[in-house]
Design a protein around this motif. Structure first.
Motif, PDB file in Angstrom:
ATOM      1  N   ILE A 115      11.243  -4.084   2.288  1.00 22.20           N
ATOM      2  CA  ILE A 115      12.558  -4.720   2.183  1.00 22.20           C
ATOM      3  C   ILE A 115      13.651  -3.756   2.639  1.00 22.20           C
ATOM      4  N   ARG A 116      13.544  -2.494   2.240  1.00 24.06           N
ATOM      5  CA  ARG A 116      14.550  -1.500   2.643  1.00 24.06           C
ATOM      6  C   ARG A 116      14.602  -1.365   4.157  1.00 24.06           C
ATOM      7  N   VAL A 118       2.804  -0.828   4.187  1.00 19.89           N
ATOM      8  CA  VAL A 118       4.021  -0.329   3.547  1.00 19.89           C
ATOM      9  C   VAL A 118       4.220  -1.088   2.244  1.00 19.89           C
ATOM     10  N   GLU A 119       4.622  -0.378   1.207  1.00 16.95           N
ATOM     11  CA  GLU A 119       4.880  -0.988  -0.088  1.00 16.95           C
ATOM     12  C   GLU A 119       6.029  -1.989   0.034  1.00 16.95           C
ATOM     13  N   ARG A 154       5.220  -0.347 -10.318  1.00 18.29           N
ATOM     14  CA  ARG A 154       4.858   0.407  -9.117  1.00 18.29           C
ATOM     15  C   ARG A 154       3.800  -0.362  -8.331  1.00 18.29           C
ATOM     16  N   PRO A 155       3.476   0.075  -7.118  1.00 17.06           N
ATOM     17  CA  PRO A 155       2.461  -0.624  -6.318  1.00 17.06           C
ATOM     18  C   PRO A 155       1.134  -0.756  -7.050  1.00 17.06           C
ATOM     19  N   GLN A 208       0.852  -1.177   0.000  1.00 18.90           N
ATOM     20  CA  GLN A 208       0.000   0.000   0.000  1.00 18.90           C
ATOM     21  C   GLN A 208       0.885   1.221   0.000  1.00 18.90           C
ATOM     22  N   GLN A 209       0.259   2.359  -0.304  1.00 17.76           N
ATOM     23  CA  GLN A 209       1.029   3.591  -0.221  1.00 17.76           C
ATOM     24  C   GLN A 209       1.440   3.812   1.220  1.00 17.76           C
TER      25      GLN A 209
END
Length: 242
Positions: free
Chosen positions: A92-93, A86-87, A164-165, A3-4
């Protein structure tokens, strides 16, 4: 779920989080009074209150009358929260790894009984299915299958639009904004197909999320099936007593 991220929706929240984590309030137990904080940030108290309310709902701060705004450092220390959308790439980051997308496929097909039940549509209706394999430091970490009712799509798309998401696609190509989701979380094991995709032994444990997203009117607009490699992402859930 992808999600954004909240920080993309509310830049003031982003600035406050950064200030508490490694900025001007990194060594503080509390935030200043609203009037002082608003002045430092160069914003109105109304703008500030909305962001503080979000941070309190998320557990990063606690506001108590007569005490002030307490910074919850034990919550700030958590890298990945399952209860905050969270996208995938940002997720991952947050683990300290480099994200990537190893594979994207799209297809239009008649929906299965399972997908039809999730989306509240007739079996056999057309859907757009988007499959993505997300990596962490080059290793498969997340495999996701997104299903969108084809009737929602307003204009043609290309495979590049799905880098993109999926929520960007819903917004731009379907004129749809998601309002909430319901997600069932359960353990799973890798069958032959998932084992090959995720480079794990057949029978290896996976975390499975079965998610349906709804618009503000309560209509299902997206069904996601997500598989996480065991240990690739550490998920934490914050719960507060109400």
């Amino acid at each position: 779920m992808e999600q954004q991220a909240p920080e993309q929706k509310d830049p003031i929240r982003t600035r406050l989080l950064a200030a508490m984590q490694d900025g001007m309030f990194a060594h503080s137990e509390r935030l200043p009074r609203e009037s002082v904080l608003a002045e430092r940030l160069g914003i109105s108290r109304t703008q500030l209150r909305d962001s503080l309310a979000m941070l309190e709902r998320e557990g990063f701060i606690t506001r108590r009358h007569g005490v002030g705004t307490i910074i919850n450092r034990h919550v700030l220390a958590v890298r990945t929260r399952m209860d905050i959308e969270v996208e995938f790439m940002d997720m991952i980051r947050q683990t300290g790894k480099e994200p990537g997308v190893a594979r994207i496929t799209t297809e239009c097909a008649a929906c299965s009984p399972e997908v039809a039940a999730r989306l509240k549509i007739e079996q056999g209706e057309m859907i757009l299915k988007v499959c993505r394999l997300v990596t962490a430091d080059g290793k498969p970490a997340i495999y996701c299958e997104d299903h969108v009712p084809y009737g929602l799509i307003k204009r043609p798309s290309e495979e590049a639009d799905f880098t993109r998401p999926i929520f960007d696609f819903l917004r731009e190509f379907c004129n749809v904004e998601t309002y909430m989701d319901l997600t069932e979380i359960r353990p799973a094991v890798a069958d032959a197909r998932l084992a090959e995709l995720l480079c794990v032994p057949q029978g290896a444990p996976l975390l499975y999320m079965d998610e349906v997203d709804y618009d503000i009117e309560g209509t299902p607009v997206l069904y996601c099936a997500e598989y996480y490699v065991d240990g690739a992402v550490k998920h934490t859930v914050m719960r507060k007593r109400l």
